[in-house]
Motif scaffolding. Structure first.
Motif, PDB file in Angstrom:
ATOM      1  N   UNK A   1     -20.365  31.246  24.293  1.00 47.47           N
ATOM      2  CA  UNK A   1     -21.779  31.100  24.055  1.00 47.47           C
ATOM      3  C   UNK A   1     -22.038  29.698  23.507  1.00 47.47           C
ATOM      4  N   UNK A   2     -23.126  29.104  23.926  1.00 48.02           N
ATOM      5  CA  UNK A   2     -23.504  27.780  23.443  1.00 48.02           C
ATOM      6  C   UNK A   2     -24.461  27.913  22.264  1.00 48.02           C
ATOM      7  N   UNK A   3     -24.412  26.930  21.359  1.00 50.38           N
ATOM      8  CA  UNK A   3     -25.295  26.950  20.193  1.00 50.38           C
ATOM      9  C   UNK A   3     -26.762  27.061  20.584  1.00 50.38           C
ATOM     10  N   UNK A   4     -27.149  26.407  21.659  1.00 46.97           N
ATOM     11  CA  UNK A   4     -28.549  26.406  22.089  1.00 46.97           C
ATOM     12  C   UNK A   4     -29.008  27.777  22.577  1.00 46.97           C
ATOM     13  N   UNK A   5     -28.062  28.679  22.831  1.00 51.50           N
ATOM     14  CA  UNK A   5     -28.398  29.997  23.365  1.00 51.50           C
ATOM     15  C   UNK A   5     -28.556  31.070  22.294  1.00 51.50           C
ATOM     16  N   UNK A   6     -28.353  30.696  21.030  1.00 52.57           N
ATOM     17  CA  UNK A   6     -28.407  31.706  19.972  1.00 52.57           C
ATOM     18  C   UNK A   6     -29.034  31.139  18.704  1.00 52.57           C
ATOM     19  N   UNK A   7     -29.338  32.043  17.794  1.00 55.98           N
ATOM     20  CA  UNK A   7     -29.800  31.661  16.468  1.00 55.98           C
ATOM     21  C   UNK A   7     -28.639  31.817  15.499  1.00 55.98           C
ATOM     22  N   UNK A   8     -28.380  30.783  14.728  1.00 58.91           N
ATOM     23  CA  UNK A   8     -27.304  30.787  13.745  1.00 58.91           C
ATOM     24  C   UNK A   8     -27.934  31.078  12.389  1.00 58.91           C
ATOM     25  N   UNK A   9     -27.538  32.180  11.777  1.00 56.67           N
ATOM     26  CA  UNK A   9     -28.046  32.531  10.451  1.00 56.67           C
ATOM     27  C   UNK A   9     -26.952  32.274   9.428  1.00 56.67           C
ATOM     28  N   UNK A  10     -27.219  31.354   8.516  1.00 58.36           N
ATOM     29  CA  UNK A  10     -26.250  30.937   7.514  1.00 58.36           C
ATOM     30  C   UNK A  10     -26.515  31.708   6.226  1.00 58.36           C
ATOM     31  N   UNK A  11     -25.465  32.360   5.721  1.00 59.97           N
ATOM     32  CA  UNK A  11     -25.571  33.267   4.580  1.00 59.97           C
ATOM     33  C   UNK A  11     -24.719  32.752   3.421  1.00 59.97           C
ATOM     34  N   UNK A  12     -25.323  32.040   2.472  1.00 58.81           N
ATOM     35  CA  UNK A  12     -24.575  31.552   1.309  1.00 58.81           C
ATOM     36  C   UNK A  12     -24.168  32.689   0.366  1.00 58.81           C
ATOM     37  N   UNK A  13     -23.238  32.385  -0.507  1.00 58.73           N
ATOM     38  CA  UNK A  13     -22.772  33.358  -1.487  1.00 58.73           C
ATOM     39  C   UNK A  13     -23.522  33.257  -2.806  1.00 58.73           C
ATOM     40  N   UNK A  14     -22.940  33.832  -3.836  1.00 56.06           N
ATOM     41  CA  UNK A  14     -23.517  33.850  -5.173  1.00 56.06           C
ATOM     42  C   UNK A  14     -23.924  32.440  -5.596  1.00 56.06           C
ATOM     43  N   UNK A  15     -25.129  32.282  -6.089  1.00 52.84           N
ATOM     44  CA  UNK A  15     -25.608  30.982  -6.560  1.00 52.84           C
ATOM     45  C   UNK A  15     -26.143  30.077  -5.479  1.00 52.84           C
ATOM     46  N   UNK A  16     -26.044  30.482  -4.204  1.00 57.56           N
ATOM     47  CA  UNK A  16     -26.510  29.689  -3.061  1.00 57.56           C
ATOM     48  C   UNK A  16     -25.566  28.501  -2.823  1.00 57.56           C
ATOM     49  N   UNK A  17     -25.682  27.905  -1.682  1.00 64.41           N
ATOM     50  CA  UNK A  17     -24.899  26.709  -1.345  1.00 64.41           C
ATOM     51  C   UNK A  17     -25.759  25.486  -1.636  1.00 64.41           C
ATOM     52  N   UNK A  18     -25.325  24.679  -2.550  1.00 64.84           N
ATOM     53  CA  UNK A  18     -26.121  23.519  -2.948  1.00 64.84           C
ATOM     54  C   UNK A  18     -25.991  22.355  -1.991  1.00 64.84           C
ATOM     55  N   UNK A  19     -26.704  21.275  -2.297  1.00 62.53           N
ATOM     56  CA  UNK A  19     -26.659  20.070  -1.463  1.00 62.53           C
ATOM     57  C   UNK A  19     -25.218  19.590  -1.271  1.00 62.53           C
ATOM     58  N   UNK A  20     -24.887  19.240  -0.042  1.00 65.25           N
ATOM     59  CA  UNK A  20     -23.554  18.746   0.264  1.00 65.25           C
ATOM     60  C   UNK A  20     -22.575  19.823   0.689  1.00 65.25           C
ATOM     61  N   UNK A  21     -22.848  21.084   0.378  1.00 63.16           N
ATOM     62  CA  UNK A  21     -21.976  22.188   0.781  1.00 63.16           C
ATOM     63  C   UNK A  21     -21.932  22.234   2.304  1.00 63.16           C
ATOM     64  N   UNK A  22     -20.795  22.606   2.865  1.00 61.70           N
ATOM     65  CA  UNK A  22     -20.647  22.627   4.326  1.00 61.70           C
ATOM     66  C   UNK A  22     -21.705  23.494   4.995  1.00 61.70           C
ATOM     67  N   UNK A  23     -22.123  24.601   4.375  1.00 60.45           N
ATOM     68  CA  UNK A  23     -23.150  25.450   5.003  1.00 60.45           C
ATOM     69  C   UNK A  23     -24.479  24.699   5.125  1.00 60.45           C
ATOM     70  N   UNK A  24     -24.845  23.957   4.107  1.00 56.05           N
ATOM     71  CA  UNK A  24     -26.093  23.184   4.144  1.00 56.05           C
ATOM     72  C   UNK A  24     -25.975  22.078   5.189  1.00 56.05           C
ATOM     73  N   UNK A  25     -24.851  21.407   5.225  1.00 59.94           N
ATOM     74  CA  UNK A  25     -24.643  20.344   6.217  1.00 59.94           C
ATOM     75  C   UNK A  25     -24.720  20.901   7.641  1.00 59.94           C
ATOM     76  N   UNK A  26     -24.100  22.068   7.865  1.00 59.37           N
ATOM     77  CA  UNK A  26     -24.156  22.665   9.191  1.00 59.37           C
ATOM     78  C   UNK A  26     -25.589  23.047   9.550  1.00 59.37           C
ATOM     79  N   UNK A  27     -26.325  23.590   8.605  1.00 57.14           N
ATOM     80  CA  UNK A  27     -27.726  23.972   8.867  1.00 57.14           C
ATOM     81  C   UNK A  27     -28.550  22.749   9.256  1.00 57.14           C
ATOM     82  N   UNK A  28     -28.255  21.620   8.641  1.00 60.37           N
ATOM     83  CA  UNK A  28     -28.985  20.388   8.953  1.00 60.37           C
ATOM     84  C   UNK A  28     -28.610  19.839  10.325  1.00 60.37           C
ATOM     85  N   UNK A  29     -27.382  20.089  10.770  1.00 59.35           N
ATOM     86  CA  UNK A  29     -26.897  19.525  12.036  1.00 59.35           C
ATOM     87  C   UNK A  29     -27.134  20.423  13.242  1.00 59.35           C
ATOM     88  N   UNK A  30     -27.204  21.720  13.033  1.00 65.12           N
ATOM     89  CA  UNK A  30     -27.368  22.655  14.150  1.00 65.12           C
ATOM     90  C   UNK A  30     -28.858  22.978  14.324  1.00 65.12           C
TER      91      UNK A  30
END
Length: 182
Positions: A1-30
């Motif tokens: 499956x290609x990224x453009x064909x789906x919705x990516x839902x990013x689910x951080x853990x306790x305290x959320x993922x702050x600036x610079x965390x890989x999840x935040x970076x991926x959300x900004x890039x995808x």
């Protein structure tokens, strides 16, 4: 499956993922990615977290791929059997062992017990050999129970900013392997 064909839902853990965390970076890039916001990041309620994940999946008509970190991995395990059919896969990183880890804070004890039922969608679990929140043996056990592919990330701590994982390009390669399988 290609990224453009789906919705990516990013689910951080306790305290959320702050600036610079890989999840935040991926959300900004995808382009098709979004971080699912929980009502309370610091005093998590299992029912609220599961309902929020379920609702986020139901708000899209496209295939959904979940990217969960830490406590959200356990939330996905609780939600898996009730999620809609459009959930196509899950990338699960550094689960928190809310049952046995002495490092797991009291705030996460409401996520006990950890479900062991197989997921109705493909998944990959990534764990570190020196994560303070889960032993490698327990991570392998979870992967086996859930039917997840397992990837050992070496000595990577909790795979977060504190362990030096900002961009985490190795994780992106693992995620790509999961996407190719879907």
């Amino acid at each position: 499956m290609k990224l453009a064909e789906c919705d990516i839902l990013i689910l951080p853990g306790l305290g959320n993922s702050g600036p610079g965390h890989w999840q935040v970076r991926w959300a900004e890039r995808m382009r098709t990615a979004a971080i699912v916001e929980q009502a309370d990041w610091d005093e998590p309620d299992l029912d609220d977290w599961v309902a929020t994940i379920d609702q986020a999946c139901r708000l899209t008509t496209r295939p959904v791929v979940l990217i969960a970190h830490s406590l959200s991995v356990t939330a996905v395990a609780h939600a898996a059997t009730r999620l809609p059919d459009n959930v196509s896969g899950a990338f699960l990183v550094a689960p928190t062992d809310v049952e046995l880890s002495p490092a797991a804070p009291e705030e996460v004890h409401g996520f006990r017990p950890i479900p062991r039922d197989p997921f109705p969608f493909p998944s990959m679990l990534v764990a570190s050999s020196n994560d303070p929140y889960v032993s490698l043996e327990r991570a392998v056990e979870f992967a086996n129970c859930w039917g997840s592919d397992f990837h050992q990330a070496g000595e990577a701590g909790h795979i977060n900013l504190d362990s030096g994982h900002g961009p985490w390009p190795e994780g992106l390669l693992m995620f790509t392997r999961l996407m190719q399988r879907l």
